[in-house]
Design a protein around this motif. Structure first.
Motif, PDB file in Angstrom:
ATOM      1  N   THR A  94       7.592   2.044   6.352  1.00  0.00           N
ATOM      2  CA  THR A  94       7.897   3.304   5.673  1.00  0.00           C
ATOM      3  C   THR A  94       9.003   3.093   4.648  1.00  0.00           C
ATOM      4  OG1 THR A  94       9.174   3.789   7.657  1.00  0.00           O
ATOM      5  CG2 THR A  94       7.167   5.057   7.350  1.00  0.00           C
ATOM      6  N   ASN A  95       9.752   2.004   4.826  1.00  0.00           N
ATOM      7  CA  ASN A  95      10.799   1.648   3.851  1.00  0.00           C
ATOM      8  C   ASN A  95      10.598   0.191   3.446  1.00  0.00           C
ATOM      9  OD1 ASN A  95      12.910   3.925   3.761  1.00  0.00           O
ATOM     10  ND2 ASN A  95      12.493   3.656   5.941  1.00  0.00           N
ATOM     11  N   GLU A 130      -1.870   3.165 -11.237  1.00  0.00           N
ATOM     12  CA  GLU A 130      -2.966   4.114 -11.496  1.00  0.00           C
ATOM     13  C   GLU A 130      -2.779   5.394 -10.678  1.00  0.00           C
ATOM     14  OE1 GLU A 130      -7.639   3.641 -11.238  1.00  0.00           O
ATOM     15  OE2 GLU A 130      -6.598   1.946 -12.193  1.00  0.00           O
ATOM     16  N   GLN A 131      -2.455   5.199  -9.402  1.00  0.00           N
ATOM     17  CA  GLN A 131      -2.226   6.370  -8.529  1.00  0.00           C
ATOM     18  C   GLN A 131      -0.824   6.928  -8.667  1.00  0.00           C
ATOM     19  OE1 GLN A 131      -3.618   7.233  -4.624  1.00  0.00           O
ATOM     20  NE2 GLN A 131      -4.239   5.097  -4.399  1.00  0.00           N
ATOM     21  N   GLU A 168       0.852  -1.207   0.000  1.00  0.00           N
ATOM     22  CA  GLU A 168       0.000   0.000   0.000  1.00  0.00           C
ATOM     23  C   GLU A 168       0.879   1.245   0.000  1.00  0.00           C
ATOM     24  OE1 GLU A 168      -3.909  -1.987   2.119  1.00  0.00           O
ATOM     25  OE2 GLU A 168      -3.059  -0.164   2.985  1.00  0.00           O
ATOM     26  N   ILE A 169       0.845   1.908  -1.149  1.00  0.00           N
ATOM     27  CA  ILE A 169       1.582   3.171  -1.310  1.00  0.00           C
ATOM     28  C   ILE A 169       0.639   4.123  -2.038  1.00  0.00           C
ATOM     29  CG2 ILE A 169       3.680   4.277  -2.220  1.00  0.00           C
ATOM     30  CD1 ILE A 169       4.940   1.572  -2.614  1.00  0.00           C
ATOM     31  N   ASP A 170       0.630   5.361  -1.640  1.00  0.00           N
ATOM     32  CA  ASP A 170      -0.124   6.367  -2.400  1.00  0.00           C
ATOM     33  C   ASP A 170       0.742   7.617  -2.491  1.00  0.00           C
ATOM     34  OD1 ASP A 170      -0.388   7.791  -0.046  1.00  0.00           O
ATOM     35  OD2 ASP A 170      -2.351   6.926   0.445  1.00  0.00           O
ATOM     36  N   PRO A 171       0.261   8.672  -3.121  1.00  0.00           N
ATOM     37  CA  PRO A 171       1.114   9.855  -3.261  1.00  0.00           C
ATOM     38  C   PRO A 171       1.583  10.401  -1.907  1.00  0.00           C
ATOM     39  CG  PRO A 171      -0.716   9.981  -4.789  1.00  0.00           C
ATOM     40  CD  PRO A 171      -0.978   8.795  -3.914  1.00  0.00           C
TER      41      PRO A 171
END
Ligand SMILES: Cc1cc2nc3c(=O)[nH]c(=O)nc-3n(C[C@H](O)[C@H](O)[C@H](O)COP(=O)(O)OP(=O)(O)OC[C@H]3O[C@@H](n4cnc5c(N)ncnc54)[C@H](O)[C@@H]3O)c2cc1C
Length: 445
Positions: free
Chosen positions: A257-258, A277-278, A238-241
């Motif tokens: 976080t890493n 997509e994001q 799960e990663i987003d901007p």
């Protein structure tokens, strides 16, 4: 602070974990299989254990030796180190033998060629002239081409290519000479033969690859506060901007976080694709990861009578399906041999039974004293390595990705090396640099 998460417990993921642990940063390592080691590990068939495929290391594997030392491995106990000695058999007898003497590099290579048995002067002169040319040009070429094209350009006759260059190319790049990248091949030759004679030494595992590296690595990680989770597949990241949040496994979510993604490229593409997509900046990377081709390796373990022994720890063959035969009785396993067929070829369509029959027949033609094997086990690794084809370097990604905090590790990244243990470890180590900087900066506050 959350622990860095490493996805994939092959040699690259383990190297990243050791390097971070060694810097005082405990990690969480997640591996989908029951045991770590990936493509270089011990496997068990009932009460018999061997590696998932025969591996050969060389003295130029400096990062491998460094990490083994960090994990406290006793190298003398685990590794048999010898000066490089190739002996090839054909037509039922020894055909050629090259042994590199203990002289400063690259003189040891020249002396080895001059003193080689069973090679004509014309072949020796061709080998020396090509080696000199490579030395003068620093083992570099401007535009990549196939190993076959490079060797033809350097005046190597097809008999010389077949006798020496082809076995060397297939053994190191696991890719046929007409497809293999000349740039990668030259890099291997440079590192193995020009710096120190010790770099050309062959290193053979006395036990198995898990005893050598995987088990000591896991112990080192756990002893220093890290976690190793086996049988745990990562299904999503799960990663987003806004940043990296967590990894999702079959039964849990782990905050992160890493992340170091240390899976093969096809698996990395599967995990990264849903994010594009994001995060469209990942699209090009995902496209590259999908472009890798792969090459197989077949290892046939054969249990002969306990008194059976080859004259050398390993021998090569001319004009047969079997390319190399390793004799494990030299490392305390009487009568156990490993026959190796690397890369694709006309055998690719044959059944297991046909391969076993052909290989055992070829071995008994050359070494009639061995008799028939009592037992055999065939391991066909269909995606043993990425294919080191011409211009593959153009799709090999760097360790850093466009997402801060997300790095890649694996033999396929841009190490300049073919798919090797050393390449995997070099990549694992390089993938930690960003995390070490981040960690050091955080701890300053
Ligand atoms: C038969 C054979 C012979 C070889 N011979 C030699 C040799 O003689 N010398 C040499 O130097 N090299 C040799 N190699 C190459 C060497 O083994 C590889 O280059 C090296 O092991 C690659 O390590 P890696 O960590 O990059 O990848 P891998 O070993 O593929 O590790 C990736 C890991 O990620 C895990 N994984 C994948 N997806 C997920 C997920 N979603 N969640 C969690 N975990 C996941 C996998 O289970 C695996 O353990 C050989 C390879 C084979 C197969």
């Amino acid at each position: 602070m959350t622990k860095p998460v490493i996805i994939g417990g092959g040699w690259a993921g383990l190297a990243a974990a050791i390097e971070l642990t060694h810097q005082g940063i405990p990690v969480t390592l997640i591996e989908s299989a029951k045991s770590c080691g990936g493509r270089a590990r011990r496997v068990s068939y009932r009460d018999t254990q061997f590696d998932n495929g025969q591996h050969l290391l060389i003295g130029a594997y400096h990062q491998t030796l460094r990490l083994l030392a960090i994990c406290g491995v006793n190298l003398e106990q685990q590794i048999q180190r010898s000066p490089l000695h190739f002996t090839f058999y054909g037509d039922g007898r020894e055909q050629r033998s090259i042994r590199l003497p203990r002289l400063p590099a690259p003189l040891h290579m020249a002396a080895g060629i001059v003193l080689a048995r069973g090679m004509s002067w014309s072949t020796k002169m061709q080998l020396i002239s090509a080696s000199l040319k490579f030395l003068i040009t620093g083992f570099r070429i401007k535009d990549d081409c196939s190993v076959e094209q490079l060797l033809q350009r350097e005046g190597q006759q097809s008999s010389t290519i077949k006798a020496l260059w082809e076995p060397l190319c297939i053994a190191t790049l696991n890719t046929p000479t007409h497809l293999a990248s000349a740039k990668i091949f030259l890099r291997v030759l440079r590192d193995a033969f020009t710096k120190s004679y010790k770099d050309s030494d062959t290193l053979l595992c006395r036990n198995d690859l898990s005893s050598l590296f995987v088990d000591p690595a896991i112990k080192f990680i756990r002893d220093h506060g890290g976690e190793v989770l086996n049988s745990t597949r990562v299904n999503a990241i799960e990663i987003d901007p806004g940043g990296i949040h967590r990894v999702v496994t079959d039964n849990t979510m782990i905050d992160a976080t890493n992340i170091i993604l240390a899976t093969p490229p096809s698996q990395a593409a599967l995990l990264l694709d849903p994010l594009t997509e994001q995060l469209p900046q990942l699209s090009k990377l995902v496209e590259s990861l999908r472009q890798f081709g792969y090459q197989p390796i077949i290892t046939l373990y054969l249990q002969y009578g306990e008194t059976c022994r080859l004259p050398h720890p390993f021998v090569g063959f001319d004009g047969t399906l079997v390319q190399w035969l390793f004799d494990h009785s030299h490392f305390g396993r009487p009568g156990m041999m490993a026959a190796v067929i690397s890369a694709e070829g006309e055998h690719s369509d044959r059944s297991r039974e046909q391969i076993i029959q052909t290989v055992t027949g070829e071995i008994s033609e050359h070494f009639a004293d061995l008799g028939e094997p009592k037992q055999c086990w065939l391991i066909h690794e269909k995606r043993a390595t990425f294919a080191s084809t011409v211009d593959v370097d153009q799709i090999r990604p760097a360790n850093l990705t466009p997402i801060p905090g997300l790095s890649l590790a694996g033999d396929y990244t841009a190490t300049g090396y073919p798919a090797t243990l050393e390449g995997a470890l070099m990549s694992g180590i390089a993938s930690t640099h960003e995390i070490i900087d981040y960690w050091n900066n955080c701890s300053e506050y």
